[in-house]
Design a protein around this motif. Structure first.
Motif, PDB file in Angstrom:
ATOM      1  N   THR A 800      42.199  42.067  46.563  1.00 41.82           N
ATOM      2  CA  THR A 800      41.042  42.964  46.534  1.00 41.82           C
ATOM      3  C   THR A 800      40.865  43.508  45.123  1.00 41.82           C
ATOM      4  OG1 THR A 800      41.369  43.584  48.839  1.00 41.82           O
ATOM      5  CG2 THR A 800      40.030  45.061  47.491  1.00 41.82           C
ATOM      6  N   MET A 801      39.671  43.362  44.591  1.00 40.60           N
ATOM      7  CA  MET A 801      39.393  43.832  43.237  1.00 40.60           C
ATOM      8  C   MET A 801      38.945  45.294  43.273  1.00 40.60           C
ATOM      9  SD  MET A 801      37.451  40.425  41.740  1.00 40.60           S
ATOM     10  CE  MET A 801      37.675  40.822  40.012  1.00 40.60           C
ATOM     11  N   GLN A 802      39.295  46.011  42.222  1.00 40.47           N
ATOM     12  CA  GLN A 802      38.997  47.447  42.137  1.00 40.47           C
ATOM     13  C   GLN A 802      37.660  47.661  41.436  1.00 40.47           C
ATOM     14  OE1 GLN A 802      41.917  49.601  39.922  1.00 40.47           O
ATOM     15  NE2 GLN A 802      40.865  51.566  40.097  1.00 40.47           N
ATOM     16  N   CYS A 803      36.861  48.536  42.018  1.00 41.80           N
ATOM     17  CA  CYS A 803      35.576  48.864  41.405  1.00 41.80           C
ATOM     18  C   CYS A 803      35.791  49.890  40.291  1.00 41.80           C
ATOM     19  CB  CYS A 803      34.592  49.416  42.439  1.00 41.80           C
ATOM     20  SG  CYS A 803      32.961  49.763  41.764  1.00 41.80           S
ATOM     21  N   LEU A 804      35.305  49.541  39.076  1.00 44.93           N
ATOM     22  CA  LEU A 804      35.463  50.436  37.923  1.00 44.93           C
ATOM     23  C   LEU A 804      34.217  51.275  37.674  1.00 44.93           C
ATOM     24  CD1 LEU A 804      37.231  47.947  35.468  1.00 44.93           C
ATOM     25  CD2 LEU A 804      38.274  49.622  37.012  1.00 44.93           C
ATOM     26  N   GLY A 805      33.216  51.124  38.510  1.00 44.10           N
ATOM     27  CA  GLY A 805      31.978  51.872  38.326  1.00 44.10           C
ATOM     28  C   GLY A 805      30.829  50.947  37.978  1.00 44.10           C
ATOM     29  N   GLN A 806      29.728  51.549  37.502  1.00 44.07           N
ATOM     30  CA  GLN A 806      28.527  50.788  37.209  1.00 44.07           C
ATOM     31  C   GLN A 806      28.286  50.693  35.705  1.00 44.07           C
ATOM     32  OE1 GLN A 806      26.028  53.075  40.285  1.00 44.07           O
ATOM     33  NE2 GLN A 806      24.947  51.103  40.159  1.00 44.07           N
ATOM     34  N   ALA A 807      27.768  49.541  35.311  1.00 43.92           N
ATOM     35  CA  ALA A 807      27.336  49.376  33.925  1.00 43.92           C
ATOM     36  C   ALA A 807      25.974  50.039  33.739  1.00 43.92           C
ATOM     37  CB  ALA A 807      27.263  47.882  33.583  1.00 43.92           C
ATOM     38  N   GLU A 808      25.503  50.094  32.510  1.00 40.98           N
ATOM     39  CA  GLU A 808      24.213  50.707  32.239  1.00 40.98           C
ATOM     40  C   GLU A 808      23.082  49.979  32.952  1.00 40.98           C
ATOM     41  OE1 GLU A 808      23.645  50.933  28.070  1.00 40.98           O
ATOM     42  OE2 GLU A 808      25.304  52.353  27.742  1.00 40.98           O
ATOM     43  N   THR A 809      23.289  48.680  33.184  1.00 41.86           N
ATOM     44  CA  THR A 809      22.261  47.883  33.859  1.00 41.86           C
ATOM     45  C   THR A 809      22.201  48.159  35.352  1.00 41.86           C
ATOM     46  OG1 THR A 809      23.817  46.080  34.248  1.00 41.86           O
ATOM     47  CG2 THR A 809      22.565  46.019  32.180  1.00 41.86           C
ATOM     48  N   GLY A 810      23.186  48.880  35.867  1.00 41.12           N
ATOM     49  CA  GLY A 810      23.269  49.144  37.297  1.00 41.12           C
ATOM     50  C   GLY A 810      24.221  48.217  38.017  1.00 41.12           C
ATOM     51  N   ALA A 811      24.668  47.160  37.345  1.00 38.84           N
ATOM     52  CA  ALA A 811      25.631  46.235  37.951  1.00 38.84           C
ATOM     53  C   ALA A 811      26.978  46.939  38.089  1.00 38.84           C
ATOM     54  CB  ALA A 811      25.763  44.975  37.110  1.00 38.84           C
ATOM     55  N   TYR A 812      27.740  46.505  39.080  1.00 41.07           N
ATOM     56  CA  TYR A 812      29.063  47.081  39.321  1.00 41.07           C
ATOM     57  C   TYR A 812      30.127  46.219  38.654  1.00 41.07           C
ATOM     58  CZ  TYR A 812      27.060  50.216  42.825  1.00 41.07           C
ATOM     59  OH  TYR A 812      26.325  51.181  43.460  1.00 41.07           O
ATOM     60  N   LYS A 813      31.156  46.898  38.092  1.00 36.17           N
ATOM     61  CA  LYS A 813      32.243  46.201  37.401  1.00 36.17           C
ATOM     62  C   LYS A 813      33.502  46.253  38.276  1.00 36.17           C
ATOM     63  CE  LYS A 813      31.733  48.869  33.823  1.00 36.17           C
ATOM     64  NZ  LYS A 813      31.916  49.485  32.491  1.00 36.17           N
ATOM     65  N   TYR A 814      34.151  45.096  38.409  1.00 43.75           N
ATOM     66  CA  TYR A 814      35.366  44.981  39.221  1.00 43.75           C
ATOM     67  C   TYR A 814      36.466  44.306  38.415  1.00 43.75           C
ATOM     68  CZ  TYR A 814      32.816  46.211  43.495  1.00 43.75           C
ATOM     69  OH  TYR A 814      32.096  46.872  44.461  1.00 43.75           O
ATOM     70  N   VAL A 815      37.704  44.671  38.737  1.00 44.29           N
ATOM     71  CA  VAL A 815      38.846  44.042  38.087  1.00 44.29           C
ATOM     72  C   VAL A 815      39.937  43.784  39.123  1.00 44.29           C
ATOM     73  CG1 VAL A 815      39.978  46.236  37.478  1.00 44.29           C
ATOM     74  CG2 VAL A 815      40.457  44.173  36.138  1.00 44.29           C
ATOM     75  N   GLY A 816      40.631  42.679  38.943  1.00 42.86           N
ATOM     76  CA  GLY A 816      41.756  42.356  39.817  1.00 42.86           C
ATOM     77  C   GLY A 816      42.823  41.618  39.028  1.00 42.86           C
ATOM     78  N   GLU A 817      44.024  41.649  39.531  1.00 43.21           N
ATOM     79  CA  GLU A 817      45.135  40.996  38.829  1.00 43.21           C
ATOM     80  C   GLU A 817      45.658  39.835  39.660  1.00 43.21           C
ATOM     81  OE1 GLU A 817      48.205  43.008  36.115  1.00 43.21           O
ATOM     82  OE2 GLU A 817      49.233  42.855  38.054  1.00 43.21           O
ATOM     83  N   LEU A 818      45.825  38.685  39.006  1.00 48.73           N
ATOM     84  CA  LEU A 818      46.290  37.480  39.687  1.00 48.73           C
ATOM     85  C   LEU A 818      47.677  37.137  39.161  1.00 48.73           C
ATOM     86  CD1 LEU A 818      44.105  34.322  40.267  1.00 48.73           C
ATOM     87  CD2 LEU A 818      46.493  34.126  39.605  1.00 48.73           C
ATOM     88  N   THR A 819      48.645  36.986  40.050  1.00 48.61           N
ATOM     89  CA  THR A 819      50.017  36.633  39.682  1.00 48.61           C
ATOM     90  C   THR A 819      50.285  35.183  40.069  1.00 48.61           C
ATOM     91  OG1 THR A 819      50.753  38.898  40.028  1.00 48.61           O
ATOM     92  CG2 THR A 819      52.455  37.192  40.002  1.00 48.61           C
TER      93      THR A 819
END
Length: 851
Positions: A800-819
């Motif tokens: 599950t990727m973590q939501c980091l919030g919204q960019a100025e464009t309104g798009a949402y930013k997500y990050v996840g770590e793969l091992t």
């Protein structure tokens, strides 16, 4: 000449014998050996003549004999002991009351088209019904608050007999409900409870009956009511009889009539469990009643009720699922569509695999899947097969994630184990082997049983099986009118000390009953070996319309008539639960030869294993997860073939090789004391591994913990405040479906190197445009696994990727770590799923977006 009036006569029991009446009408006696011994004492001959029916036996016992028993101190003391044991059973604390947070006032309604309860209630055809009955028995033992619902068939399933050529014929004797452990349900004023059901515009009245299975009531419906039209009176005459129209009418009675019968008795289960798709119409009726009660539209009612529906599929082939034409659905449901607020097309789509094809048939399994939040197959392999079979209902969902799990079937061991073996277990394992607490630690004590005692017990059961087979065969030959010489030969079939193989099941062609006969020269050599012979007992019925299945029986009969083997092979006609018990309790080897992967589970081998038999089987159904070389034998290695003829050739050779090189030598290798020590060691390993796992108690525990309790919790939540949260969930799903086409995965970045070491991790970032949705409406996941040269992923995992919030464009930013956990070629992608607190599975909403 018809009777002017009918009435019921019950036997007069002297007061000291009155407890017999209560015992006779509760099927607890069917799995308590002491109670069975007591009933046999009433009249052993009548007990056999009535097919082990205590109600009919007591009704047929002379008053002189009853008075004699009432003055017999020994019998009365035995009766008191059994009655005390029954009272203790009824009042003891149970697993459900002591070990679960469940509320006993919230019941589970269990619906099945057949139940194999015991010999004298012949309303079953095979494994599905026996499994359903074992389900009820374990619910009773464990205190799970369950009520069963089914149909009470006037003729039941057919009785089998063979003509002189060995061709199966069918008889349909009437069931006399008033001489069975069945009672009519009454209204408070003492009148018979009847419900009224509309079928194609006609009113059909249904009687409601009750069978008490320990603590569990089983309610049965029957349409043989004088006020009904003649064609309606026979609707519940036969199990699996008639045409497709008979089947849809029976399934309407079971599903919709069953719901209405429970409501008429004031019973409102929180959870409904559909054992196979036959009862799936109950899901529609449940939704309809919820719409009426709470003013819901159909989508909200579907959300409110589906969380309380459990569906178990038993059939791994497409042809085995009931399908009805749109015209037939119109005939019986045209007036029902508007009651659900649905158009004809919307209604039919609930049961169509592809709703865009309007003329596709209406499939009961598809309806059950769509109207249930909880779904399962009946073995691990069958779960895999079912996910493959029905994956089209979840487009874009990887097969392994299709929301259809598994609970492997089990058997109610006390119902199937011999009196002799049960006594041995009591002595060395203690009483806990009978209960849900009889886990692996208890069964490890099998090693404490002296080899001599275990083998002598097993030999006694084989001797009784041989004696039973001779009596049984002789009785059926007499009915067939054979010559005195042929009749005399029945006394010589089988040998009480020979290696005995049993094959007992439905004669469906995929079960390949004649695989053992494929190379008759090798089989004849095995059977006629003077020092180390094998012998085989076959039993089973083909469906009345299954000519290929009947041909298999005929082939066995003709082979068995060959002079050199006629004393080493026997086919027992009219396979029923009594024959099944004798076989499971007496054979040395249980043979199972289905065409993989067409056996959903199978349970007969579990019953045999509990009695000390060893399994010799294709790796299909339950045996695919139970097998190890220490506990039995596998025919093949789990291969699946595209050429059935080639498969039969390969697997028949494997079967003969196993018999010649492993089974026969191991069985006949005896020490100075005459014991086959190697065989006994394998018996013990089999019991230790199989008995604590493949039981209906373990099965019931799984259903309760995985499905019933979570379903009750969800049902309670979504039902609050006139289904407020169910309404909200339905509205949210519609909003998500409307908004989904606008969402996009705009960008994916990662910081991995072209070559990465095992154990290393790297981050993946994704930017997604959710359109009219918010991050609260979705889950964004990394989906990663092994990659082939085309880039297809297998053995995938999700992060599950973590939501980091919204960019100025309104798009949402997500990050996840793969091992990286394994070496080799790997890959990943990103996907977006709907998310809501009240979803059981995100995949049931419909849309998924993949990068």
């Amino acid at each position: 000449m018809r009777a002017f009036r009918t009435f019921t006569v019950t036997p007069y029991l002297p007061e000291p014998l009155e407890p017999l009446r209560e015992l006779a009408y509760n099927l607890w006696w069917a799995w308590d050996h002491d109670a069975l011994d007591l009933l046999r004492r009433v009249d052993r001959d009548l007990w056999e003549e009535t097919h082990h029916n205590p109600v009919a036996m007591i009704g047929s016992t002379s008053q002189e004999r009853l008075d004699e028993l009432a003055a017999d101190d020994g019998f009365l003391e035995h009766l008191q002991l059994v009655q005390a044991a029954f009272r203790e059973y009824e009042t003891n604390d149970t697993w459900f009351s002591g070990d679960t947070p469940g509320d006993p006032t919230q019941t589970i309604g269990y619906f099945s088209l057949e139940y194999g309860l015991t010999d004298c209630v012949p309303i079953y055809s095979g494994g599905l019904g026996v499994l359903a009955a074992d389900h009820l028995k374990s619910a009773s033992d464990m205190g799970v608050p369950l009520v069963g619902v089914g149909l009470l068939y006037q003729e039941g399933y057919f009785r089998q007999y063979l003509n002189p050529d060995g061709w199966q014929q069918e008889l349909y004797p009437d069931n006399d409900f008033f001489s069975m452990p069945v009672r009519p349900v009454e209204n408070p004023d003492g009148s018979r409870l009847r419900i009224s059901l509309k079928l194609a515009g006609r009113e059909v009245l249904l009687n409601v009956w009750r069978i008490q299975v320990g603590r569990v009531p089983l309610y049965m419906l029957d349409s043989n009511v004088a006020e009904n039209a003649p064609e309606d009176r026979t609707l519940t005459a036969q199990l699996y009889g008639g045409d497709n129209e008979t089947r849809i009418r029976q399934e309407i009675i079971l599903g919709i009539g069953g719901i209405q019968a429970l409501a008429a008795m004031g019973l409102q289960p929180a959870v409904f469990h559909m054992n196979e798709g036959h009862s799936a119409f109950l899901a529609l009726e449940r939704a309809r009643l919820r719409m009426q009660a709470d003013g819901l539209d159909f989508p909200a009612a579907m959300e409110a009720t589906s969380v309380g529906n459990v569906f178990t599929t038993h059939t791994p082939v497409p042809a085995g699922h009931d399908r009805f034409s749109p015209a037939l659905m119109d005939k019986y449901f045209a007036d029902y569509y508007p009651q659900l607020g649905l158009s004809r097309g919307e209604f039919l789509a609930l049961g169509q695999e592809n709703p865009n094809r309007a003329q596709d048939p209406f499939c009961m399994t598809v309806l059950a899947i769509r109207m249930s939040a909880w779904r399962n197959g009946v073995s691990r392999l069958h779960g895999e097969v079912s996910r493959r079979l029905w994956r089209s209902l979840w487009p874009n969902v990887p097969e392994r994630e299709v929301p259809l799990g598994h609970v492997t079937n089990g058997v109610h061991t006390p119902s199937w184990i011999s009196h002799d073996m049960a006594a041995l277990f009591d002595r060395y394992l203690g009483a806990r082997w009978r209960t849900e607490r009889g886990g692996p630690k208890v069964w490890e004590r099998v090693d404490d049983i002296p080899d001599t005692e275990l083998w002598r017990t097993h030999e006694r059961r084989r001797e009784r099986l041989v004696a039973f087979a001779r009596r049984y065969l002789k009785a059926h030959l007499k009915q067939r009118g054979v010559s005195p010489a042929e009749l005399a030969q029945a006394d010589e079939v089988l040998h009480p000390e020979a290696l005995t193989i049993g094959f007992g099941r439905r004669f469906a062609t995929y079960k390949r009953a004649t695989l053992l006969l494929r190379n008759t020269d090798r089989l004849v050599r095995l059977m006629t070996d003077e020092q180390r012979p094998i012998q085989v007992i076959f039993a089973g019925k083909a469906h009345p319309e299954d000519r290929p299945g009947k041909e298999l029986i005929r082939q066995i009969i003709h082979f068995a008539r060959q002079p050199e083997v006629r004393h080493r092979i026997v086919f027992l006609e009219d396979y029923d639960m009594a024959v099944a018990r004798y076989m499971a309790q007496g054979v040395d080897v249980w043979l199972n030869t289905p065409r993989r992967p067409l056996e959903a589970s199978g349970t007969s081998g579990m019953k045999a294993a509990a009695n000390g038999a060893l399994n010799l089987s294709v790796l299909d159904g339950w045996w695919a997860e139970a097998y190890s070389p220490e506990v039995g034998w596998a025919i093949g290695r789990g291969e699946e073939y595209s050429d059935p003829e080639y498969q039969d050739e390969v697997e028949s050779h494997a079967l003969y090789d196993l018999l010649e090189k492993e089974l026969v030598p191991l069985f006949y290798e005896r020490g100075a004391d005459g014991l086959p020590r190697g065989w006994i060691a394998k018996m013990k390993r089999s019991m230790r591994a199989i008995c604590p796992v493949f039981t209906s108690n373990r099965m019931m525990r799984e259903y309760t913990e995985k499905y019933y309790l979570p379903a009750i919790e969800r049902w309670n939540t979504l039902s609050l405040a006139r289904c407020k949260r169910a309404r909200e969930l339905a509205q949210w799903k519609q909003r998500v479906r409307n908004a989904w086409p606008k969402i996009k995965i705009e960008a994916i970045e990662d910081d991995h190197q072209p070559t990465t070491e095992v154990g290393a991790s790297f981050k993946v970032r994704a930017q997604v445009n959710l359109g009219d949705l918010t991050s609260a409406d979705v889950t964004v996941e990394l989906y990663h696994g092994d990659a082939d040269v085309q880039g297809a992923l297998s053995r995938a995992r999700t992060v599950t990727m973590q939501c980091l919030g919204q960019a100025e464009t309104g798009a949402y930013k997500y990050v996840g770590e793969l091992t990286c956990r394994r070496a080799g070629l790997h890959g990943y992608t990103v996907r977006i799923l709907p998310a809501h607190r009240d979803l059981v599975s995100a995949f049931d909403v419909g849309p998924i977006l993949w990068a």
